[in-house]
Write an enzyme that holds these catalytic residues in place. Structure first.
Site, short mmCIF file in Angstrom:
data_model
loop_
_atom_site.label_atom_id
_atom_site.label_comp_id
_atom_site.label_asym_id
_atom_site.label_seq_id
_atom_site.Cartn_x
_atom_site.Cartn_y
_atom_site.Cartn_z
CG ASP A 97 9.98 -2.44 3.70
OD1 ASP A 97 10.62 -1.37 3.72
OD2 ASP A 97 9.45 -2.92 4.71
CE LYS A 135 14.88 3.55 4.71
NZ LYS A 135 13.63 2.79 4.89
CD GLU A 184 9.66 3.27 4.56
OE1 GLU A 184 9.38 3.67 5.70
OE2 GLU A 184 10.83 2.99 4.20
CG ASP A 214 6.12 3.25 8.26
OD1 ASP A 214 6.70 2.51 9.07
OD2 ASP A 214 6.37 3.24 7.04
#
Length: 570
Positions: free
Chosen positions: A11, A73, A150, A173
């Protein structure tokens, strides 16, 4: 399972990253050198030029903001570069350092080398961002067997508990930097993704930013006039307040600026009010996913919360109001994606414990190409988007259209490939182009069949065939904005290999010293002197170069350090 068959699940998060492996007992998280499952997605330099990764770097975000970076990210697949000291890094390179650290942790846990991985990405990552993730993995010495969305990973972690049930999941999420929602169905050992949606620029960090702007205004602070170190310290205080609001209705702390205390207080009600524009952005993707799946809210059996930001009361309250029932969060929201990636790793390696488990996924975006529309004789309007594979189509999938040139006698058709939902290509993301030669035909319009094939890893193949000649042309998508070429990846990989990275077995000491430095910077008076003495004591242990003495000293100092860290003075 042999060492060559081992595939790890990763992850790769905006705030924290985790690694797992599938075993006979199911997916298992792997601890890092500090004994934690979560490795902060932060990178920095120490004073001697050694590269710090994870917790040691995170602790220096406050004290050395110009030598440390995080939240990169969000810039995957762009030309944005972070400046660390005198050197610039792309998001791919910084992510590669995090991935390499996770790879080292997995190898230390397993006792052998690891070269294959499943890596999770936000469902709404586009083609460029997915390619950037693969490039980062390659720089870290990992071959990506598959990129898994995800929310899909989260549903896998939950679905594994009762694989024979017939259940419809809605996965919400909300991580540090991205928001995803997916609808999945579980039946007879098959996990099928029905729809995905989301917002690649919405996450817990945005709630922190909004809260910081509000508190700064109340305290008569001008953020633009604060030094980088002051802004970093203020953000750390605000982040702490945000976390405390998940447990109480009000939170307070003191921010020390130029030797003066600046009291900061916020209530949960105020927090909900100032972040309402952000929570509104959560509703639309949920509604779109339900609509795309052809369902209604009452058709959803289970609502799962994933990502640390879903702990916020405003998020849980919104989901509860929308569905008129409480969502589930039985598995730690910070761990569930990594556990699901571990399940997918087990599926990819054909682990015997998962023989009866099947996984399907969907295309997160519509894929198509640019076309022109004739609005009057020989007058064309260009820039229209012609969808070929609609979003939320089950993958792998292959679709084709027959298209024609604008004019007779034309000898070439240029296919511009786009990804997105807008009717005009200018509002979508260009992911490639392909020039197709056709015979010069002045009597008729030459027909060309164009076929898109899209797989579960987000790889798109474009195949064209001139009907009259049978000549085929394949598209290899290159030159996407912000995408590294293979030569650039190789060059950056070589540069990363030459970096002086702090040894894994010394990370505990480096991280502890970074904590002490951050604590010293945040305190004043007698408490600061206490930290100075603790630093001297720990430095003395380090100079002994005896691992046992150092470990004993670190353990002995943990209690007073933790006590000082938990004070409301920064």
């Amino acid at each position: 399972m042999s060492a060559e068959d081992t595939i790890i699940g990763i992850d790769l998060g905006t705030t924290n990253s985790l690694v797992s492996v599938f075993t006979e007992d199911g997916p298992v998280l792997i601890k890092n050198a500090l004994g934690s499952f979560m490795t902060p997605s932060a990178v920095g330099y120490s004073e001697d030029g050694t590269l710090l990764i994870g917790q040691a770097a995170k602790d220096r975000l406050v004290t050395h903001p110009k030598l440390t970076t995080a939240r990169f990210k969000r810039y995957m697949g762009t030309n944005h570069e972070a400046m660390l000291g005198k050197k610039k890094y792309r998001a791919e390179e910084l992510s590669a350092l995090i991935l390499r650290s996770l790879k080292d942790d997995a190898e230390a846990h397993l006792g052998h080398a690891v070269t294959r991985a499943i890596i999770s990405v936000p469902a709404y990552f586009n083609d460029v961002q997915r390619k950037a993730t693969k490039a980062a993995a390659e720089m870290a010495g990992l071959k990506v067997e598959r990129l898994i969305n995800e929310p899909t990973a989260a549903a896998l972690a939950y679905g594994l508990q009762n694989r024979d049930a017939e259940t419809t999941f809605l996965v919400v999420d909300l991580g540090g930097g991205t928001f995803d929602v997916s609808i999945l169905e579980m039946f007879s050992g098959v996990m099928e993704v029905r729809a995905s949606s989301g917002d690649a620029f919405l996450g817990g960090e945005d709630f922190t930013d909004t809260m910081m702007a509000h508190l700064a205004e109340k305290a008569d602070l001008t953020l633009d006039k604060l030094a980088a170190e002051e802004t970093s310290r203020l953000r750390a205080v605000v982040d702490t307040l945000k976390h405390r609001l998940t447990e109480g209705h009000e939170a307070s702390a003191n921010f020390v600026l130029k030797g003066k205390d600046v009291p900061l207080t916020i209530s949960r009600t105020t927090f909900d009010e100032i972040t309402e524009p952000l929570t509104k952005r959560i509703r639309l993707p949920i509604q779109r996913a339900i609509s795309d799946a052809g369902l209604k809210a009452e058709n959803i059996d289970r609502i799962l919360l994933v990502g640390g930001a879903t702990r916020m009361d405003c998020v849980r309250g919104l989901i509860t109001r929308l569905f008129k029932r409480f969502p589930e969060h039985d598995i730690n929201p910070d761990h569930v994606v990594a556990l699901g990636a571990g399940v997918q790793a087990g599926l990819a390696s054909r682990h015997e414990a998962l023989d009866d488990m099947v996984m399907t996924d969907v295309a997160p975006f519509t894929l198509g190409y640019e076309t022109s529309t004739e609005i009057s004789p020989n007058v064309f309007e260009h820039g229209h988007f012609s969808p070929l594979i609609e979003r939320n189509t089950v993958v792998p999938v292959s679709r084709s259209h027959v298209t024609y040139p604008l004019q007779k006698g034309q000898t070439e058709i240029l296919f511009r490939i786009y990804q997105g939902e807008a009717p005009f290509v200018k509002d979508n993301v260009k992911i490639g182009s392909l020039s197709v030669s056709i015979p010069r035909n002045t009597k008729d319009y030459e027909a060309v069949d164009v076929r898109f094939t899209y797989d579960a890893s987000g790889i798109l193949e474009v195949l064209t065939k001139v009907i009259s000649t049978g000549k085929e042309t394949r598209l290899v998508i290159e030159g996407n904005p912000g995408t590294l070429s293979q030569a650039e990846i190789d060059a950056r990989l070589k540069a990363l290999e030459g970096l002086k990275i702090h040894p894994r077995d010394q990370q505990e000491n480096t991280a502890f010293m970074a904590r002490l430095s951050a604590l010293y910077e945040s305190l004043l008076g007698g408490e600061r002197e206490m930290v100075r003495e603790i630093i001297r004591e720990f430095e003395g242990a380090l100079h002994s170069q005896d691992a046992r003495i150092i470990a004993d000293c670190r353990q002995r100092l943990e209690e007073p350090v933790t006590r000082l860290e938990n004070k409301d003075v920064f």
